[in-house]
Enzyme design. Structure first.
Site, PDB file in Angstrom:
ATOM      1  N   VAL A 106       0.862  -1.195   0.000  1.00 15.51           N
ATOM      2  CA  VAL A 106       0.000   0.000   0.000  1.00 15.51           C
ATOM      3  C   VAL A 106       0.896   1.242   0.000  1.00 15.51           C
ATOM      4  CG1 VAL A 106      -1.801   1.271   1.210  1.00 15.51           C
ATOM      5  CG2 VAL A 106      -1.826  -1.233   1.232  1.00 15.51           C
ATOM      6  N   HIS A 110       3.157   3.526   6.259  1.00 22.41           N
ATOM      7  CA  HIS A 110       2.513   2.948   7.433  1.00 22.41           C
ATOM      8  C   HIS A 110       3.507   2.137   8.236  1.00 22.41           C
ATOM      9  CE1 HIS A 110       2.000   0.271   3.959  1.00 22.41           C
ATOM     10  NE2 HIS A 110       2.132  -0.748   4.805  1.00 22.41           N
TER      11      HIS A 110
END
Ligand code: 5GP
Length: 126
Positions: A106, A110
């Site tokens: 993604v 993160h």
């Protein structure tokens, strides 16, 4: 301005959509700098993702382009999430995948927070 050699930020990525509230997530923490929610496919009893609110593709992008306030606020939030989840005494692992060799899927930076059991060796074989 993207980091040299890396793609520009994609506003359609799944975490951007979670930040905009377009798709649901099981939120465990949020503040001015970060949002934390349970991973949809947990790999440990606790598997939470912590993301900055700003549009950064990766760890490389965040640490090159993020402000001191964003970087400081974000990493304080990572610690706060672990504390809130009761992971400090037993311990936990944080991990950030970056780019192709890092296995990043993604393209919004993160940090994975894993806990709830002994996590074994740092990097799996293979
Ligand atoms: P990466 O490989 O990029 O470091 O990790 C992406 C993580 O996002 C994976 O652990 C994956 O299970 C998680 N993920 C992918 N799509 C979704 C989603 O729609 N919701 C949530 N909560 N997690 C997701």
């Amino acid at each position: 301005m993207p980091v040299s050699g890396l793609p520009p930020y994609d506003d359609a990525n799944i975490f951007a959509r979670i930040l905009r509230g377009e798709i649901p997530a099981k939120t465990v923490f949020e503040d001015e700098w970060a949002l934390a929610f349970h991973d949809i496919a947990p790999q440990a009893p606790v598997h939470v993702l912590i993301i900055p609110r700003g549009k950064y593709c990766s760890f490389a992008d965040f640490t090159a382009q993020g402000s001191e306030a964003e970087i400081g606020g974000f990493f304080r939030a990572v610690g706060a999430v672990a504390r809130q989840m009761g992971l400090e005494a037993p311990g936990y692992r944080i991990l950030a995948n970056m780019g192709e060799h890092g296995g990043q899927e993604v393209p919004h930076f993160h940090v994975h927070l894993f806990g709830g059991r002994s996590l074994g060796r740092m990097v799996p074989a293979g």
